[in-house]
Scaffold this motif. Sequence first.
Motif, PDB file in Angstrom:
ATOM      1  N   PRO A  24      -1.161 -16.821   6.806  1.00  0.00           N
ATOM      2  CA  PRO A  24      -1.196 -15.578   5.950  1.00  0.00           C
ATOM      3  C   PRO A  24       0.486 -14.998   6.206  1.00  0.00           C
ATOM      4  O   PRO A  24       1.177 -15.760   6.814  1.00  0.00           O
ATOM      5  CB  PRO A  24      -2.023 -14.550   7.002  1.00  0.00           C
ATOM      6  CG  PRO A  24      -1.950 -15.347   7.989  1.00  0.00           C
ATOM      7  CD  PRO A  24      -1.775 -16.653   7.953  1.00  0.00           C
ATOM      8  N   SER A  25       0.716 -14.254   5.275  1.00  0.00           N
ATOM      9  CA  SER A  25       2.085 -13.820   5.212  1.00  0.00           C
ATOM     10  C   SER A  25       2.173 -12.189   5.627  1.00  0.00           C
ATOM     11  O   SER A  25       1.313 -12.016   6.194  1.00  0.00           O
ATOM     12  CB  SER A  25       2.397 -13.743   3.685  1.00  0.00           C
ATOM     13  OG  SER A  25       2.531 -15.176   3.081  1.00  0.00           O
ATOM     14  N   ASP A  26       3.314 -11.756   5.363  1.00  0.00           N
ATOM     15  CA  ASP A  26       3.668 -10.381   5.881  1.00  0.00           C
ATOM     16  C   ASP A  26       3.714  -9.512   4.661  1.00  0.00           C
ATOM     17  O   ASP A  26       4.683  -9.546   3.832  1.00  0.00           O
ATOM     18  CB  ASP A  26       4.829 -10.505   6.826  1.00  0.00           C
ATOM     19  CG  ASP A  26       4.633 -11.211   8.067  1.00  0.00           C
ATOM     20  OD1 ASP A  26       3.528 -11.453   8.423  1.00  0.00           O
ATOM     21  OD2 ASP A  26       5.608 -11.797   8.509  1.00  0.00           O
ATOM     22  N   PHE A  27       3.066  -8.274   4.771  1.00  0.00           N
ATOM     23  CA  PHE A  27       3.120  -7.356   3.637  1.00  0.00           C
ATOM     24  C   PHE A  27       2.825  -6.004   4.209  1.00  0.00           C
ATOM     25  O   PHE A  27       1.941  -5.618   4.896  1.00  0.00           O
ATOM     26  CB  PHE A  27       2.414  -7.507   2.435  1.00  0.00           C
ATOM     27  CG  PHE A  27       2.523  -6.493   1.485  1.00  0.00           C
ATOM     28  CD1 PHE A  27       3.355  -6.487   0.515  1.00  0.00           C
ATOM     29  CD2 PHE A  27       1.657  -5.536   1.378  1.00  0.00           C
ATOM     30  CE1 PHE A  27       3.599  -5.644  -0.439  1.00  0.00           C
ATOM     31  CE2 PHE A  27       1.906  -4.518   0.265  1.00  0.00           C
ATOM     32  CZ  PHE A  27       2.926  -4.457  -0.533  1.00  0.00           C
ATOM     33  N   ALA A  28       3.998  -5.260   4.071  1.00  0.00           N
ATOM     34  CA  ALA A  28       3.933  -3.543   4.331  1.00  0.00           C
ATOM     35  C   ALA A  28       4.519  -2.884   3.391  1.00  0.00           C
ATOM     36  O   ALA A  28       5.840  -3.262   3.093  1.00  0.00           O
ATOM     37  CB  ALA A  28       4.248  -3.467   5.884  1.00  0.00           C
ATOM     38  N   ASP A  29       4.257  -1.944   2.768  1.00  0.00           N
ATOM     39  CA  ASP A  29       4.955  -1.114   1.688  1.00  0.00           C
ATOM     40  C   ASP A  29       4.677   0.648   2.435  1.00  0.00           C
ATOM     41  O   ASP A  29       3.528   0.974   2.468  1.00  0.00           O
ATOM     42  CB  ASP A  29       4.234  -1.177   0.389  1.00  0.00           C
ATOM     43  CG  ASP A  29       5.152  -0.477  -0.534  1.00  0.00           C
ATOM     44  OD1 ASP A  29       6.271   0.090  -0.141  1.00  0.00           O
ATOM     45  OD2 ASP A  29       4.833  -0.348  -1.810  1.00  0.00           O
ATOM     46  N   VAL A  30       5.732   1.138   2.563  1.00  0.00           N
ATOM     47  CA  VAL A  30       5.578   2.524   3.127  1.00  0.00           C
ATOM     48  C   VAL A  30       6.812   3.362   2.488  1.00  0.00           C
ATOM     49  O   VAL A  30       7.927   2.732   2.017  1.00  0.00           O
ATOM     50  CB  VAL A  30       6.027   2.676   4.598  1.00  0.00           C
ATOM     51  CG1 VAL A  30       4.961   1.792   5.618  1.00  0.00           C
ATOM     52  CG2 VAL A  30       7.421   1.976   4.981  1.00  0.00           C
ATOM     53  N   THR A  31       6.339   4.409   2.202  1.00  0.00           N
ATOM     54  CA  THR A  31       7.279   5.558   1.788  1.00  0.00           C
ATOM     55  C   THR A  31       7.407   6.659   2.963  1.00  0.00           C
ATOM     56  O   THR A  31       6.444   7.209   3.096  1.00  0.00           O
ATOM     57  CB  THR A  31       6.950   6.108   0.225  1.00  0.00           C
ATOM     58  OG1 THR A  31       6.655   5.234  -0.611  1.00  0.00           O
ATOM     59  CG2 THR A  31       7.808   7.161  -0.088  1.00  0.00           C
ATOM     60  N   VAL A  32       8.937   6.986   3.277  1.00  0.00           N
ATOM     61  CA  VAL A  32       8.836   7.871   4.303  1.00  0.00           C
ATOM     62  C   VAL A  32      10.059   8.785   3.769  1.00  0.00           C
ATOM     63  O   VAL A  32      10.998   8.404   2.985  1.00  0.00           O
ATOM     64  CB  VAL A  32       9.278   7.468   5.551  1.00  0.00           C
ATOM     65  CG1 VAL A  32       8.159   6.503   6.248  1.00  0.00           C
ATOM     66  CG2 VAL A  32      10.420   6.344   5.544  1.00  0.00           C
ATOM     67  N   ASP A  33      10.007  10.108   4.298  1.00  0.00           N
ATOM     68  CA  ASP A  33      11.020  11.028   4.247  1.00  0.00           C
ATOM     69  C   ASP A  33      11.675  11.201   5.608  1.00  0.00           C
ATOM     70  O   ASP A  33      10.866  11.478   6.854  1.00  0.00           O
ATOM     71  CB  ASP A  33      10.454  12.153   3.626  1.00  0.00           C
ATOM     72  CG  ASP A  33       9.898  12.453   2.110  1.00  0.00           C
ATOM     73  OD1 ASP A  33      10.575  11.374   1.355  1.00  0.00           O
ATOM     74  OD2 ASP A  33       9.207  13.196   1.844  1.00  0.00           O
TER      75      ASP A  33
END
Length: 120
Positions: free
Chosen positions: A9-18
């Motif tokens: 498996p690979s790595d994936f994370a997508d976040v939007t932060v203020d």
Amino acid sequence: MYARQAGCPSDFADVTVDFEPWEEGVAFETPADLAVRGDATPEEAAEFQAAVADGIRLELAALETGTTVAVAVVLRAMGIHAVDSHPRAFHHAGRLAVRNALALIHPPARPKRRRPSPRS
């Protein structure tokens, strides 16, 4: 976004932060209307949120000695991949979010162009 393809498996994370000015320290908030793209159980989503918070706190703690941190961080959105998302990827995404925010505030200095030396 933190994405690394190095096999399966690979790595994936997508976040939007203020990042918002706040009292001294780090306050991490997850609103009830958090936008989640992808599939995750509520337990997985909570684990990913905690990993983002941990990554943000660790990256801020690593700033230069004497730096005062006073920020509220609001997690607005998360993108999750069914196979490649895991807490470590979200931890890295939190650290990258801090680096990206600091780069917006203090862009890296551009190297000065050297003038060509006069020919003799």
